[in-house]
Design an enzyme around this catalytic site. Structure first.
Site, mmCIF file in Angstrom:
data_model
loop_
_atom_site.group_PDB
_atom_site.id
_atom_site.type_symbol
_atom_site.label_atom_id
_atom_site.label_comp_id
_atom_site.label_asym_id
_atom_site.label_seq_id
_atom_site.Cartn_x
_atom_site.Cartn_y
_atom_site.Cartn_z
ATOM 1 N N ASN A 49 -9.269 4.700 11.541
ATOM 2 C CA ASN A 49 -8.235 4.789 11.218
ATOM 3 C C ASN A 49 -7.370 5.910 11.512
ATOM 4 O O ASN A 49 -7.860 7.072 11.364
ATOM 5 C CB ASN A 49 -8.069 4.542 9.459
ATOM 6 C CG ASN A 49 -8.598 5.593 8.720
ATOM 7 O OD1 ASN A 49 -9.775 6.028 9.173
ATOM 8 N ND2 ASN A 49 -8.157 5.786 7.438
ATOM 9 N N VAL A 50 -6.043 5.676 12.029
ATOM 10 C CA VAL A 50 -5.132 6.926 12.266
ATOM 11 C C VAL A 50 -4.175 6.319 11.537
ATOM 12 O O VAL A 50 -3.014 5.564 11.563
ATOM 13 C CB VAL A 50 -5.042 6.844 13.674
ATOM 14 C CG1 VAL A 50 -3.848 7.677 14.285
ATOM 15 C CG2 VAL A 50 -6.224 6.837 14.536
ATOM 16 N N GLU A 51 -3.512 7.280 10.662
ATOM 17 C CA GLU A 51 -2.461 7.298 9.757
ATOM 18 C C GLU A 51 -1.034 7.798 10.212
ATOM 19 O O GLU A 51 -1.129 8.298 11.320
ATOM 20 C CB GLU A 51 -2.821 7.913 8.377
ATOM 21 C CG GLU A 51 -3.957 7.194 7.676
ATOM 22 C CD GLU A 51 -4.200 7.725 6.189
ATOM 23 O OE1 GLU A 51 -3.638 8.614 5.709
ATOM 24 O OE2 GLU A 51 -4.928 6.927 5.824
ATOM 25 N N CYS A 60 -5.416 0.518 11.199
ATOM 26 C CA CYS A 60 -6.735 0.558 10.540
ATOM 27 C C CYS A 60 -7.919 0.893 11.623
ATOM 28 O O CYS A 60 -7.595 0.826 12.863
ATOM 29 C CB CYS A 60 -7.051 -0.765 9.869
ATOM 30 S SG CYS A 60 -6.154 -0.772 8.286
ATOM 31 N N GLU A 62 -10.221 -1.161 12.133
ATOM 32 C CA GLU A 62 -10.635 -2.257 13.052
ATOM 33 C C GLU A 62 -9.522 -2.364 14.214
ATOM 34 O O GLU A 62 -9.807 -2.752 15.258
ATOM 35 C CB GLU A 62 -10.414 -3.459 12.220
ATOM 36 C CG GLU A 62 -11.513 -3.615 11.050
ATOM 37 C CD GLU A 62 -11.017 -2.665 9.884
ATOM 38 O OE1 GLU A 62 -10.500 -1.808 9.719
ATOM 39 O OE2 GLU A 62 -11.507 -3.248 8.732
ATOM 40 N N CYS A 93 -9.237 -5.115 5.356
ATOM 41 C CA CYS A 93 -7.915 -5.774 4.510
ATOM 42 C C CYS A 93 -7.609 -6.981 5.203
ATOM 43 O O CYS A 93 -8.223 -7.580 6.346
ATOM 44 C CB CYS A 93 -6.957 -4.463 4.963
ATOM 45 S SG CYS A 93 -6.325 -4.259 6.536
ATOM 46 N N CYS A 96 -6.672 -6.842 9.015
ATOM 47 C CA CYS A 96 -7.806 -6.755 9.775
ATOM 48 C C CYS A 96 -8.649 -8.045 9.943
ATOM 49 O O CYS A 96 -9.443 -8.395 11.013
ATOM 50 C CB CYS A 96 -8.594 -5.541 9.597
ATOM 51 S SG CYS A 96 -7.477 -4.016 9.905
HETATM 52 N N1 THU Z 1 -8.229 0.944 6.199
HETATM 53 C C1 THU Z 1 -8.949 0.751 7.104
HETATM 54 O O1 THU Z 1 -8.944 1.471 8.391
HETATM 55 N N2 THU Z 1 -9.344 -0.423 7.298
HETATM 56 C C2 THU Z 1 -9.525 -1.363 6.484
HETATM 57 O O2 THU Z 1 -9.917 -2.625 6.328
HETATM 58 C C3 THU Z 1 -8.860 -1.203 4.853
HETATM 59 C C4 THU Z 1 -7.954 0.129 5.214
HETATM 60 C C5 THU Z 1 -7.482 2.360 6.065
HETATM 61 C C6 THU Z 1 -6.061 2.447 6.424
HETATM 62 C C7 THU Z 1 -5.720 3.535 5.576
HETATM 63 O O3 THU Z 1 -5.523 4.643 6.755
HETATM 64 C C8 THU Z 1 -6.649 3.750 4.385
HETATM 65 O O4 THU Z 1 -7.818 3.161 4.992
HETATM 66 C C9 THU Z 1 -6.200 3.521 3.031
HETATM 67 O O5 THU Z 1 -5.730 2.203 3.018
#
Ligand code: THU
Length: 139
Positions: A49-51, A60, A62, A93, A96
């Site tokens: 994941n990259v915010e 996410c 994925e 999520c 994804c």
């Molecule tokens: N996140 C994912 O990378 N994949 C998911 O399926 C659920 C959530 C990440 C997104 C965000 O950076 C962090 O988890 C918190 O939601």
């Protein structure tokens, strides 16, 4: 000849997902996520994941994995492991699930952990909107 999918496959994918989670950029939620999947070609693709400071633009793990799939030549996802920074499986999520459905379909097997049976994506996203429906309903 595609390789059989068994517990060893998921052990390998979980380990690759854990490595990917180490590379996550998650300064806002602090939840690191890594994903690794086996493609029907035998290739393993990964993502983390990259915010973003504009929270809603977060990618996410994925999303990164699907991008890696295209970059590495495409194919169908057959097995996937998604883990959090603690190394344990994380359920994808809603968005994804839809992303993964496009590239793996309902038979894509999702890691549920060492002690549990992998879950087909179709169980997590029943009645998904897909390319077939798009073709059928396009005017
Ligand atoms: N996140 C994912 O990378 N994949 C998911 O399926 C659920 C959530 C990440 C997104 C965000 O950076 C962090 O988890 C918190 O939601």
């Amino acid at each position: 000849m595609p390789e059989p999918i068994d517990a060893t496959t998921f052990d390998r994918l979980r380990e690759a997902a854990r490595e990917a989670a180490q590379l996550a950029y998650a300064p806002y939620s602090t939840l690191h996520v890594g994903a690794a999947a086996l493609v029907d070609s035998g290739v393993v693709v990964t993502g983390c994941n990259v915010e973003n400071a504009s929270y809603g633009l977060t990618l996410c793990a994925e999303c990164g994995l699907v991008s890696d799939l295209a970059r590495s030549g495409g194919g169908r996802l057959v097995a996937i492991s998604v883990v959090a920074g603690d190394g344990a499986p994380l359920t994808p999520c809603g968005r994804c699930r839809q992303l993964l459905m496009e590239h793996g379909g309902p038979e894509l097997l999702l890691d549920a952990g060492e002690e549990a049976t992998p879950v087909p994506l179709g169980v997590l996203l029943p009645g998904a909107f897909d390319t077939e429906m798009l073709e059928e309903r396009r005017p």
